[in-house]
Design a protein around this motif. Structure first.
Motif, PDB file in Angstrom:
ATOM      1  N   ASP A   1       0.828  -1.204   0.000  1.00  0.00           N
ATOM      2  CA  ASP A   1       0.000   0.000   0.000  1.00  0.00           C
ATOM      3  C   ASP A   1       0.865   1.259   0.000  1.00  0.00           C
ATOM      4  N   LYS A   2       1.922   1.247   0.777  1.00  0.00           N
ATOM      5  CA  LYS A   2       2.791   2.416   0.874  1.00  0.00           C
ATOM      6  C   LYS A   2       3.425   2.754  -0.467  1.00  0.00           C
ATOM      7  N   ASP A   3       3.916   1.744  -1.167  1.00  0.00           N
ATOM      8  CA  ASP A   3       4.571   1.996  -2.453  1.00  0.00           C
ATOM      9  C   ASP A   3       3.555   2.411  -3.518  1.00  0.00           C
ATOM     10  N   ARG A   4       2.342   1.858  -3.463  1.00  0.00           N
ATOM     11  CA  ARG A   4       1.304   2.316  -4.408  1.00  0.00           C
ATOM     12  C   ARG A   4       0.971   3.781  -4.159  1.00  0.00           C
ATOM     13  N   GLU A   5       0.845   4.167  -2.884  1.00  0.00           N
ATOM     14  CA  GLU A   5       0.562   5.573  -2.584  1.00  0.00           C
ATOM     15  C   GLU A   5       1.682   6.459  -3.111  1.00  0.00           C
ATOM     16  N   ALA A   6       2.915   5.981  -2.974  1.00  0.00           N
ATOM     17  CA  ALA A   6       4.058   6.754  -3.476  1.00  0.00           C
ATOM     18  C   ALA A   6       3.970   6.937  -4.980  1.00  0.00           C
ATOM     19  N   VAL A   7       3.588   5.877  -5.696  1.00  0.00           N
ATOM     20  CA  VAL A   7       3.478   5.943  -7.151  1.00  0.00           C
ATOM     21  C   VAL A   7       2.423   6.955  -7.570  1.00  0.00           C
ATOM     22  N   TYR A   8       1.247   6.885  -6.968  1.00  0.00           N
ATOM     23  CA  TYR A   8       0.162   7.758  -7.434  1.00  0.00           C
ATOM     24  C   TYR A   8       0.359   9.197  -6.995  1.00  0.00           C
ATOM     25  N   SER A   9       1.051   9.394  -5.897  1.00  0.00           N
ATOM     26  CA  SER A   9       1.429  10.752  -5.515  1.00  0.00           C
ATOM     27  C   SER A   9       2.432  11.326  -6.509  1.00  0.00           C
ATOM     28  N   LEU A  10       3.384  10.487  -6.914  1.00  0.00           N
ATOM     29  CA  LEU A  10       4.396  10.914  -7.877  1.00  0.00           C
ATOM     30  C   LEU A  10       3.771  11.217  -9.235  1.00  0.00           C
ATOM     31  N   LEU A  11       2.899  10.337  -9.704  1.00  0.00           N
ATOM     32  CA  LEU A  11       2.257  10.547 -11.001  1.00  0.00           C
ATOM     33  C   LEU A  11       1.339  11.754 -10.974  1.00  0.00           C
ATOM     34  N   ASP A  12       0.637  11.951  -9.878  1.00  0.00           N
ATOM     35  CA  ASP A  12      -0.248  13.114  -9.763  1.00  0.00           C
ATOM     36  C   ASP A  12       0.548  14.404  -9.943  1.00  0.00           C
ATOM     37  N   ALA A  13       1.672  14.483  -9.258  1.00  0.00           N
ATOM     38  CA  ALA A  13       2.498  15.688  -9.362  1.00  0.00           C
ATOM     39  C   ALA A  13       3.103  15.832 -10.749  1.00  0.00           C
ATOM     40  N   ALA A  14       3.577  14.737 -11.319  1.00  0.00           N
ATOM     41  CA  ALA A  14       4.236  14.805 -12.629  1.00  0.00           C
ATOM     42  C   ALA A  14       3.243  15.143 -13.736  1.00  0.00           C
ATOM     43  N   LEU A  15       2.031  14.618 -13.660  1.00  0.00           N
ATOM     44  CA  LEU A  15       1.023  14.912 -14.679  1.00  0.00           C
ATOM     45  C   LEU A  15       0.550  16.360 -14.610  1.00  0.00           C
ATOM     46  N   ARG A  16       0.748  16.993 -13.482  1.00  0.00           N
ATOM     47  CA  ARG A  16       0.366  18.398 -13.322  1.00  0.00           C
ATOM     48  C   ARG A  16       1.534  19.346 -13.575  1.00  0.00           C
ATOM     49  N   SER A  17       2.678  18.807 -13.976  1.00  0.00           N
ATOM     50  CA  SER A  17       3.871  19.629 -14.186  1.00  0.00           C
ATOM     51  C   SER A  17       3.622  20.712 -15.226  1.00  0.00           C
ATOM     52  N   ALA A  18       4.281  21.839 -15.049  1.00  0.00           N
ATOM     53  CA  ALA A  18       4.181  22.931 -16.021  1.00  0.00           C
ATOM     54  C   ALA A  18       5.094  22.698 -17.220  1.00  0.00           C
ATOM     55  N   VAL A  19       5.939  21.679 -17.155  1.00  0.00           N
ATOM     56  CA  VAL A  19       6.891  21.400 -18.232  1.00  0.00           C
ATOM     57  C   VAL A  19       6.304  20.330 -19.152  1.00  0.00           C
ATOM     58  N   PRO A  20       6.043  20.656 -20.425  1.00  0.00           N
ATOM     59  CA  PRO A  20       5.402  19.676 -21.316  1.00  0.00           C
ATOM     60  C   PRO A  20       6.155  18.359 -21.417  1.00  0.00           C
ATOM     61  N   GLU A  21       7.477  18.414 -21.494  1.00  0.00           N
ATOM     62  CA  GLU A  21       8.246  17.180 -21.626  1.00  0.00           C
ATOM     63  C   GLU A  21       8.115  16.303 -20.375  1.00  0.00           C
ATOM     64  N   ALA A  22       7.993  16.932 -19.224  1.00  0.00           N
ATOM     65  CA  ALA A  22       7.792  16.166 -17.997  1.00  0.00           C
ATOM     66  C   ALA A  22       6.418  15.499 -18.005  1.00  0.00           C
ATOM     67  N   ARG A  23       5.415  16.223 -18.488  1.00  0.00           N
ATOM     68  CA  ARG A  23       4.077  15.619 -18.573  1.00  0.00           C
ATOM     69  C   ARG A  23       4.067  14.436 -19.534  1.00  0.00           C
ATOM     70  N   THR A  24       4.809  14.558 -20.632  1.00  0.00           N
ATOM     71  CA  THR A  24       4.878  13.455 -21.589  1.00  0.00           C
ATOM     72  C   THR A  24       5.457  12.206 -20.936  1.00  0.00           C
ATOM     73  N   GLU A  25       6.543  12.362 -20.177  1.00  0.00           N
ATOM     74  CA  GLU A  25       7.122  11.215 -19.483  1.00  0.00           C
ATOM     75  C   GLU A  25       6.149  10.658 -18.448  1.00  0.00           C
ATOM     76  N   ALA A  26       5.398  11.547 -17.814  1.00  0.00           N
ATOM     77  CA  ALA A  26       4.420  11.099 -16.823  1.00  0.00           C
ATOM     78  C   ALA A  26       3.296  10.302 -17.482  1.00  0.00           C
ATOM     79  N   LEU A  27       2.900  10.680 -18.681  1.00  0.00           N
ATOM     80  CA  LEU A  27       1.861   9.942 -19.400  1.00  0.00           C
ATOM     81  C   LEU A  27       2.322   8.519 -19.697  1.00  0.00           C
ATOM     82  N   TRP A  28       3.568   8.385 -20.148  1.00  0.00           N
ATOM     83  CA  TRP A  28       4.099   7.036 -20.423  1.00  0.00           C
ATOM     84  C   TRP A  28       4.134   6.210 -19.135  1.00  0.00           C
TER      85      TRP A  28
END
Length: 709
Positions: A251-278
């Motif tokens: 559970d802890k590692d899943r929470e870490a993943v979705y917290s990380l993806l949430d932040a990365a998908l909201r990034s102001a940097v388009p290239e970072a969002r692209t990596e987050a989508l993958w």
């Protein structure tokens, strides 16, 4: 280096008798000569040829180990040194440390060249140092390599080499490198080193902390930081981190993943969002909870319509969870050409009801979206097919008469009509007209949509097609006649004709004969004649056909005296990897025969060592000789198969057949985990079908757990 003596030794080797990916290794000496020549183009081509032959897609051969010392000598003499060191590392990478195998021989051969490889760790050129570090690490010889790498790291200044050193140390000693990686991640090291350190922390199994979270986000976009690395497994760092943490299945590692993806998908940097989508797509592939957990960041992402096209693939995986994107997708789908088709393809997954009328608008120019609509039919049922839409039905009717109708489009159009059944009866005239052009696919759709008042006329048309239409469509037409009227005469005739013609259609014909059972008694001589000759060099289609013929003979006659020897002959074939499904089909055929297939028990027991074949073998053994089985042992074996996604559906079927008395408390725990764990069980096959297949498997596991409780 005296080249004349070197090549005299090369030529003295029996290359023609050794094998690589393309057969005889007689071409290896020419490749080695090209590497030592002055023609750079020829040398580059030789490197490419060696990758294709002695290290083909990661596989090694008997010729590979023999070539290693010669390639190492050329590298040591300065001929294409960097390229050859990387090739040597690749040969060692897929190797084994023990056993009498080509892999073990190759790794041993590269380990034998470690003195030369380690010399280049201190080379003047940074590229040579990186290649040497990587190649040395791939040998797995930690005791000999780690001291050299640790010494070099203290003096290395090039960022990419420092990153390669840290990655190599982590490969050889993950736990022992954790402290150095933690320090490097949190210092002022260059980004290339920090990302290598972060990945080393993950490989060491360290708990994911806020420091790792902040470091990962600060390094995005991270792909450019590993472009010069030789470690291709970690060439998409965010994706790698997401996969590694999810596979920990806590559970802890899943929470870490979705917290990380949430932040990365909201990034102001388009290239970072692209990596987050993958990376988010990877999460959907691995985690059952991913679609629901990714809703919030995806809603934030699609608030900017310009970002939606980059997210199409992820939106398809999120399906109806991403319904917030439907308005934007619909607007984009109203355009023209491939961009609109791509948007509509995503809309089909996200909001199929909204996609249907848009698909109808320009149906002939929407191959992607039409394919996605038919994807609903893969392994699905009537309630999971693409929604019926009268406007789309009219568009399909028009397309069925189009002159440019070809390729997969007729298959997809008729599949939609067939799934809609009688609601699509208005298309009957167009289907009748299309029958001569596409008999194999249209016949089935005709039977599916035909209303009662048109059955007689439609059956007459199909009977004509079954008797005198194109040969490749006669079985389909005859089967449709039987579905409409129950008449088996045309089907019996079509089966007999196909068996006489032979070829790939024999398997289908035999399967239809088995469906008819005793009604097909007149086909027994034809079935016997269609069997492949024992002892000949039989291919997989022939063996698959023999399995179906054996099953048909049993179903028709009820006598196993012919069927069992046929299946026994299949089991005696030398088994290459690609024949495993044939053996599985043969095991299922044996299961249907029950006790009459007792002579096959030794062959079936031999299948228990292969995870993919275990479930069908257990089913067969239980049907043939249930009294002699070690139920708990077999229950454990089929659970092993299910957990490894090796014919998991059959594994659960076999578990139910074994019954509750075969299950221990641990077996019950494992079965419950298959149904309720977050990690997907189904992780293979077509990507678009994995999540739906896993959901169906999950329901099957729940039902099995209920039955066996």
């Amino acid at each position: 280096m005296e080249l004349a003596l070197f090549f005299a030794d090369v030529d003295a080797q029996p290359w023609a008798e050794l094998q690589h990916a393309y057969g005889s290794a007689a071409d290896v000496p020419d490749c080695l000569r090209a590497l030592a020549g002055d023609d750079e183009d020829a040398a580059s081509e030789a490197i490419s040829e060696l990758y294709g032959s002695i290290l083909h897609q990661g596989s090694v051969y008997e010729a590979t180990a023999r070539a290693v010392p010669y390639m190492a000598q050329l590298a040591g003499a300065g001929y294409r040194t960097e390229d050859l060191l990387v090739l040597l590392g690749g040969i060692a990478e897929g190797g084994a440390d023990h056993g009498d195998t080509d892999e073990a021989a190759c790794r041993s051969a590269v380990i034998g060249q470690l003195p030369l490889i380690l010399t280049s760790v201190d080379a003047e050129e940074a590229g040579l140092r990186r290649a040497a570090v990587w190649a040395a690490a791939m040998t797995g010889a930690a005791d000999r390599v780690l001291p050299v790498l640790r010494r070099r790291r203290k003096q290395e200044t090039d960022a990419l080499v420092r990153a390669e050193l840290l990655g190599a140390m982590a490969h050889l000693d993950p736990a022992g490198t954790a402290a150095a990686a933690t320090e490097a991640m949190s210092t002022d090291e260059p980004g290339e080193v920090r990302i290598a350190a972060l990945l080393a922390c993950v490989d060491a199994g360290l708990p994911w902390t806020s420091a790792h979270h902040e470091a990962m986000l600060s390094l995005l976009p991270a792909d450019e930081l590993v472009e010069g690395r030789l470690d291709l497994e970690r060439n998409e760092p965010l994706q790698y981190v997401v996969e590694a943490l999810l596979l920990r299945d806590t559970d802890k590692d899943r929470e870490a993943v979705y917290s990380l993806l949430d932040a990365a998908l909201r990034s102001a940097v388009p290239e970072a969002r692209t990596e987050a989508l993958w990376a988010a797509e990877t999460a959907c592939r691995l985690s059952r909870s991913a679609p629901e957990r990714l809703v919030a960041p995806m809603e934030a992402l699609v608030a900017d319509p310009a970002s939606v096209p980059a997210a199409y693939s992820l939106l398809e995986k999120l399906g109806t969870h991403a319904v917030a994107a439907a308005p934007v997708l619909a607007r984009l789908a109203e355009g023209e050409g491939d961009p609109a088709d791509r948007a509509l393809e995503a809309l089909v997954a996200v909001a199929p009801d909204r996609a249907a009328p848009l698909l109808a608008r320009d149906l002939g120019q929407r191959p992607r979206a039409l394919g996605a609509a038919c994807g609903f039919l893969i392994g699905g049922t009537a309630d999971t097919s693409f929604p019926y839409d009268p406007v789309l039905l009219d568009a399909i009717r028009t397309r069925l008469g189009a002159d440019d109708l070809d390729g997969n489009e007729p298959i997809r159009l008729t599949a939609l009509l067939g799934a809609w059944g009688s609601r699509a009866s208005a298309a009957l005239p167009e289907l009748r007209s299309a029958l001569p052009r596409f008999p194999k696919v249209v016949a089935k759709a005709l039977a599916a949509v035909c209303p009662p008042e048109h059955r007689a006329a439609t059956a007459e048309l199909l009977t004509t097609a079954a008797c005198s239409g194109p040969e490749d469509g006669r079985l389909a037409a005859a089967r449709a006649v039987r579905r409409l009227t129950g008449e088996t005469g045309p089907l019996l005739a079509a089966i007999a004709a196909q068996l006489a013609r032979g070829g790939h259609g024999v398997r289908e014909a035999a399967g239809l004969a088995a469906e008819l059972g005793p009604e097909a008694a007149g086909l027994v001589p034809a079935l016997r004649s269609a069997l492949s000759a024992p002892g000949e060099d039989r291919n997989i289609p022939q063996l698959d056909s023999d399995v179906e013929i054996a099953a048909a003979l049993w179903r028709i006659t009820g006598d196993a005296k012919e069927a069992v020897p046929v299946l026994a002959g299949v089991f005696t074939e030398v088994e290459p990897v690609w024949m495993r499904w044939t053996f599985t089909r043969a095991a299922r055929a044996a299961a249907r025969m029950g006790a009459a297939a007792r002579p096959l028990v030794p062959a079936l027991e031999g299948l228990l060592t292969d995870r993919l074949q275990t479930p069908a073998a257990v089913l067969a053994l239980h049907a043939i000789a249930p009294e002699s089985l070690d139920g708990p042992r077999l229950a454990g074996l089929v659970l092993d198969s299910a957990e490894e996604d090796a014919d998991a559906v059959t594994a659960l079927e076999a578990l139910v057949a074994l019954g509750r008395t075969a299950l221990t408390e641990d077996h019950h725990r494992r079965l419950t985990a298959l149904a309720e764990r977050d990690l997907r069980v189904t992780a293979s096959g077509l990507e678009s079908g994995m999540a739906p297949a896993d959901e169906r498997l999950r329901e099957q596991a729940r039902e099995a757990a209920r039955m066996l409780s």
